[in-house]
Design a protein around this motif. Structure first.
Motif, PDB file in Angstrom:
ATOM      1  N   ARG A  51       8.887   5.804  49.749  1.00  0.00           N
ATOM      2  CA  ARG A  51       9.678   6.891  49.182  1.00  0.00           C
ATOM      3  C   ARG A  51      10.237   6.438  47.838  1.00  0.00           C
ATOM      4  O   ARG A  51      10.753   5.327  47.710  1.00  0.00           O
ATOM      5  CB  ARG A  51      10.826   7.229  50.130  1.00  0.00           C
ATOM      6  N   THR A  52      10.150   7.292  46.829  1.00  0.00           N
ATOM      7  CA  THR A  52      10.687   7.004  45.504  1.00  0.00           C
ATOM      8  C   THR A  52      11.616   8.142  45.088  1.00  0.00           C
ATOM      9  O   THR A  52      11.755   9.140  45.801  1.00  0.00           O
ATOM     10  CB  THR A  52       9.564   6.871  44.466  1.00  0.00           C
ATOM     11  N   ASP A  53      12.240   7.988  43.927  1.00  0.00           N
ATOM     12  CA  ASP A  53      13.116   9.051  43.424  1.00  0.00           C
ATOM     13  C   ASP A  53      12.346  10.338  43.174  1.00  0.00           C
ATOM     14  O   ASP A  53      12.906  11.438  43.217  1.00  0.00           O
ATOM     15  CB  ASP A  53      13.807   8.606  42.130  1.00  0.00           C
ATOM     16  N   ASP A  54      11.040  10.205  42.903  1.00  0.00           N
ATOM     17  CA  ASP A  54      10.218  11.372  42.589  1.00  0.00           C
ATOM     18  C   ASP A  54       9.449  11.915  43.787  1.00  0.00           C
ATOM     19  O   ASP A  54       8.876  12.995  43.724  1.00  0.00           O
ATOM     20  CB  ASP A  54       9.214  11.021  41.480  1.00  0.00           C
ATOM     21  N   GLY A  55       9.406  11.162  44.847  1.00  0.00           N
ATOM     22  CA  GLY A  55       8.643  11.614  46.004  1.00  0.00           C
ATOM     23  C   GLY A  55       8.157  10.449  46.833  1.00  0.00           C
ATOM     24  O   GLY A  55       8.939   9.654  47.329  1.00  0.00           O
ATOM     25  N   VAL A  56       6.850  10.306  46.974  1.00  0.00           N
ATOM     26  CA  VAL A  56       6.269   9.210  47.747  1.00  0.00           C
ATOM     27  C   VAL A  56       5.073   8.672  46.986  1.00  0.00           C
ATOM     28  O   VAL A  56       4.304   9.432  46.392  1.00  0.00           O
ATOM     29  CB  VAL A  56       5.878   9.685  49.169  1.00  0.00           C
ATOM     30  N   ALA A  57       4.919   7.348  46.987  1.00  0.00           N
ATOM     31  CA  ALA A  57       3.842   6.726  46.223  1.00  0.00           C
ATOM     32  C   ALA A  57       3.171   5.640  47.052  1.00  0.00           C
ATOM     33  O   ALA A  57       3.828   4.922  47.818  1.00  0.00           O
ATOM     34  CB  ALA A  57       4.384   6.125  44.929  1.00  0.00           C
ATOM     35  N   LYS A  58       1.861   5.505  46.895  1.00  0.00           N
ATOM     36  CA  LYS A  58       1.138   4.420  47.543  1.00  0.00           C
ATOM     37  C   LYS A  58       1.418   3.121  46.796  1.00  0.00           C
ATOM     38  O   LYS A  58       1.282   3.045  45.576  1.00  0.00           O
ATOM     39  CB  LYS A  58      -0.358   4.716  47.546  1.00  0.00           C
ATOM     40  N   THR A  59       1.817   2.086  47.539  1.00  0.00           N
ATOM     41  CA  THR A  59       2.218   0.831  46.899  1.00  0.00           C
ATOM     42  C   THR A  59       1.317  -0.352  47.232  1.00  0.00           C
ATOM     43  O   THR A  59       1.359  -1.368  46.540  1.00  0.00           O
ATOM     44  CB  THR A  59       3.663   0.482  47.277  1.00  0.00           C
ATOM     45  N   ARG A  60       0.499  -0.260  48.305  1.00  0.00           N
ATOM     46  CA  ARG A  60      -0.443  -1.341  48.567  1.00  0.00           C
ATOM     47  C   ARG A  60      -1.460  -0.913  49.616  1.00  0.00           C
ATOM     48  O   ARG A  60      -1.275   0.082  50.319  1.00  0.00           O
ATOM     49  CB  ARG A  60       0.262  -2.638  48.984  1.00  0.00           C
ATOM     50  N   GLN A  61      -2.526  -1.704  49.710  1.00  0.00           N
ATOM     51  CA  GLN A  61      -3.590  -1.459  50.680  1.00  0.00           C
ATOM     52  C   GLN A  61      -4.134  -2.800  51.136  1.00  0.00           C
ATOM     53  O   GLN A  61      -4.394  -3.688  50.314  1.00  0.00           O
ATOM     54  CB  GLN A  61      -4.706  -0.626  50.046  1.00  0.00           C
ATOM     55  N   ASP A  62      -4.305  -2.974  52.440  1.00  0.00           N
ATOM     56  CA  ASP A  62      -4.758  -4.248  52.993  1.00  0.00           C
ATOM     57  C   ASP A  62      -5.835  -4.029  54.051  1.00  0.00           C
ATOM     58  O   ASP A  62      -5.960  -2.944  54.635  1.00  0.00           O
ATOM     59  CB  ASP A  62      -3.572  -4.996  53.619  1.00  0.00           C
ATOM     60  N   TYR A  63      -6.603  -5.077  54.293  1.00  0.00           N
ATOM     61  CA  TYR A  63      -7.658  -5.050  55.307  1.00  0.00           C
ATOM     62  C   TYR A  63      -7.046  -5.121  56.704  1.00  0.00           C
ATOM     63  O   TYR A  63      -6.016  -5.766  56.927  1.00  0.00           O
ATOM     64  CB  TYR A  63      -8.602  -6.230  55.093  1.00  0.00           C
ATOM     65  N   MET A  64      -7.705  -4.480  57.658  1.00  0.00           N
ATOM     66  CA  MET A  64      -7.256  -4.539  59.051  1.00  0.00           C
ATOM     67  C   MET A  64      -8.458  -4.487  59.989  1.00  0.00           C
ATOM     68  O   MET A  64      -9.557  -4.084  59.611  1.00  0.00           O
ATOM     69  CB  MET A  64      -6.324  -3.363  59.368  1.00  0.00           C
ATOM     70  N   SER A  65      -8.216  -4.888  61.237  1.00  0.00           N
ATOM     71  CA  SER A  65      -9.197  -4.762  62.311  1.00  0.00           C
ATOM     72  C   SER A  65      -8.653  -3.782  63.346  1.00  0.00           C
ATOM     73  O   SER A  65      -7.440  -3.682  63.536  1.00  0.00           O
ATOM     74  CB  SER A  65      -9.457  -6.114  62.975  1.00  0.00           C
ATOM     75  N   ILE A  66      -9.574  -3.095  64.055  1.00  0.00           N
ATOM     76  CA  ILE A  66      -9.166  -2.152  65.092  1.00  0.00           C
ATOM     77  C   ILE A  66      -9.930  -2.455  66.380  1.00  0.00           C
ATOM     78  O   ILE A  66     -10.568  -3.492  66.510  1.00  0.00           O
ATOM     79  CB  ILE A  66      -9.407  -0.694  64.645  1.00  0.00           C
ATOM     80  N   ASN A 150      -2.547 -12.739  58.609  1.00  0.00           N
ATOM     81  CA  ASN A 150      -1.189 -13.255  58.784  1.00  0.00           C
ATOM     82  C   ASN A 150      -0.369 -13.206  57.499  1.00  0.00           C
ATOM     83  O   ASN A 150       0.831 -12.901  57.531  1.00  0.00           O
ATOM     84  CB  ASN A 150      -1.238 -14.684  59.319  1.00  0.00           C
ATOM     85  N   ARG A 151      -0.998 -13.491  56.378  1.00  0.00           N
ATOM     86  CA  ARG A 151      -0.268 -13.429  55.104  1.00  0.00           C
ATOM     87  C   ARG A 151       0.266 -12.023  54.861  1.00  0.00           C
ATOM     88  O   ARG A 151       1.415 -11.841  54.449  1.00  0.00           O
ATOM     89  CB  ARG A 151      -1.202 -13.839  53.962  1.00  0.00           C
ATOM     90  N   VAL A 152      -0.558 -11.040  55.136  1.00  0.00           N
ATOM     91  CA  VAL A 152      -0.152  -9.645  54.952  1.00  0.00           C
ATOM     92  C   VAL A 152       0.983  -9.295  55.909  1.00  0.00           C
ATOM     93  O   VAL A 152       1.962  -8.636  55.532  1.00  0.00           O
ATOM     94  CB  VAL A 152      -1.357  -8.704  55.177  1.00  0.00           C
ATOM     95  N   LEU A 153       0.876  -9.738  57.150  1.00  0.00           N
ATOM     96  CA  LEU A 153       1.895  -9.424  58.142  1.00  0.00           C
ATOM     97  C   LEU A 153       3.252  -9.979  57.729  1.00  0.00           C
ATOM     98  O   LEU A 153       4.279  -9.296  57.852  1.00  0.00           O
ATOM     99  CB  LEU A 153       1.477  -9.991  59.502  1.00  0.00           C
ATOM    100  N   TYR A 154       3.254 -11.212  57.223  1.00  0.00           N
ATOM    101  CA  TYR A 154       4.521 -11.800  56.742  1.00  0.00           C
ATOM    102  C   TYR A 154       5.100 -10.973  55.594  1.00  0.00           C
ATOM    103  O   TYR A 154       6.312 -10.742  55.524  1.00  0.00           O
ATOM    104  CB  TYR A 154       4.291 -13.231  56.279  1.00  0.00           C
ATOM    105  N   GLU A 155       4.254 -10.523  54.696  1.00  0.00           N
ATOM    106  CA  GLU A 155       4.727  -9.761  53.539  1.00  0.00           C
ATOM    107  C   GLU A 155       5.250  -8.379  53.928  1.00  0.00           C
ATOM    108  O   GLU A 155       6.189  -7.857  53.311  1.00  0.00           O
ATOM    109  CB  GLU A 155       3.602  -9.622  52.512  1.00  0.00           C
ATOM    110  N   LEU A 156       4.663  -7.800  54.969  1.00  0.00           N
ATOM    111  CA  LEU A 156       5.076  -6.460  55.388  1.00  0.00           C
ATOM    112  C   LEU A 156       6.209  -6.472  56.412  1.00  0.00           C
ATOM    113  O   LEU A 156       6.807  -5.417  56.678  1.00  0.00           O
ATOM    114  CB  LEU A 156       3.879  -5.710  55.981  1.00  0.00           C
ATOM    115  N   GLU A 157       6.505  -7.612  56.976  1.00  0.00           N
ATOM    116  CA  GLU A 157       7.499  -7.709  58.046  1.00  0.00           C
ATOM    117  C   GLU A 157       8.817  -6.982  57.731  1.00  0.00           C
ATOM    118  O   GLU A 157       9.343  -6.256  58.594  1.00  0.00           O
ATOM    119  CB  GLU A 157       7.782  -9.176  58.369  1.00  0.00           C
TER     120      GLU A 157
END
Length: 298
Positions: A51-66, A150-157
């Motif tokens: 969420r930003t002052d102007d609305g909502v913005a995409k700030t990052r994208q990461d790889y995942m497994s399902i 794991n690096r991504v998980l730490y950053e998003l925690e």
């Protein structure tokens, strides 16, 4: 007096090929829930929107497994990842669990009220890490969970807030003209406001009219639940209703299905107040009317 938060306009993505398009499912994010994640399973991509002052913005994208068997979980043990709107419920210490879960895990609230309504079963759907010695996991490599490096998980925690942060799981990202998203938001805001106003005025007929004929709750069908509501809620001397922290999200799993989540404060005669968090799944008909098809608290 019924009060709701001001509307949230959606920002344009002018720095990408998606210029002048907005994420279809992000109708409204309150200040108390500034981040939402969208897991795009077909692209093995975990998107972050803020969420930003102007609305909502995409700030990052990461790889995942399902899940090994893909998506659209239906029952326990099918090794599929569910599709829908879920919330982080807590942070788990994984030090005594199998190495495959990595340094931490964040359970999701699958099955939610809509899943239960459809008879979906299973449990233990997490966002978690990976074995530190296992390298990058294949795109399909879990029992239904979402696994992040794991690096991504730490950053998003810090952004994984229990009972606040939503995780939308979709097969493919969906984008719309901001005017279309704004219309959906305004219409759903009006439906939520009508629900609150009817409750405040004691207009049980109008209040119950906002519930779909197929609505079920606590083992009761619409008729039984309506009679129960009139006999209990309808007899309370309500003097005020306040709706705040309103979040509105589209459901990636079903067209025309939306989720509202908000803080509800009900004041009664004598100064007594009841505060709760409400989650409602709304279905929009071809005529544009919204009706509640499932609900839960928290």
């Amino acid at each position: 007096m019924l009060r709701t938060l001001p509307a949230l306009a959606l920002v344009l993505f002018t720095n990408s090929s998606l210029a002048e398009l907005a994420p279809s499912w992000l109708l409204r994010l309150p200040e108390t829930a500034p981040t939402v994640f969208i897991a795009e399973t077909s692209a093995a991509a975990f998107h972050r929107f803020d969420r930003t002052d102007d609305g909502v913005a995409k700030t990052r994208q990461d790889y995942m497994s399902i899940g090994l068997a893909g998506v659209r979980k239906e029952h326990e043990g099918d090794q599929r990842t569910p599709v829908g709107v879920y919330f982080i419920t807590e942070q788990l210490d994984t030090t005594r669990l199998h190495e495959k879960y990595g340094p931490m895990a964040f359970p999701l609230d699958y099955p939610n009220a809509w899943d239960r309504r459809l008879g979906r079963t299973g449990y233990g759907i997490w966002v978690h890490g990976v074995d530190a010695n296992g390298g990058v996991r294949p795109q399909r490599d879990t029992d239904g969970c979402i696994a992040l490096p794991n690096r991504v998980l730490y950053e998003l925690e810090p952004a994984f807030l229990p009972n606040i942060t939503p995780v939308l799981i979709a097969t493919e990202m969906q984008w719309s003209d901001p005017a279309v998203v704004n219309e959906r938001r305004s219409a759903l805001e009006a439906a939520v406001a009508s629900w609150g106003e009817s409750l405040q005025r004691g207009n049980m007929y109008r209040w119950l009219e906002l519930y779909d004929d197929s609505f079920e709750h606590l083992g009761m069908d619409k008729a039984a639940w309506s009679a129960f509501s009139v006999a209990t809620l309808g007899r309370r001397d309500i003097t005020g209703v306040e709706i705040s922290d309103l979040m509105l999200l589209g459901d990636p799993g079903e067209d025309g299905l939306y989720l509202s989540r908000f803080r509800l404060e009900v004041s009664e005669q004598g100064g007594h107040k009841v505060i709760s968090m409400r989650r409602m799944h709304w279905r929009r008909s071809e005529s544009g009317a919204f009706r509640i098809v499932a609900e839960d608290s928290g």
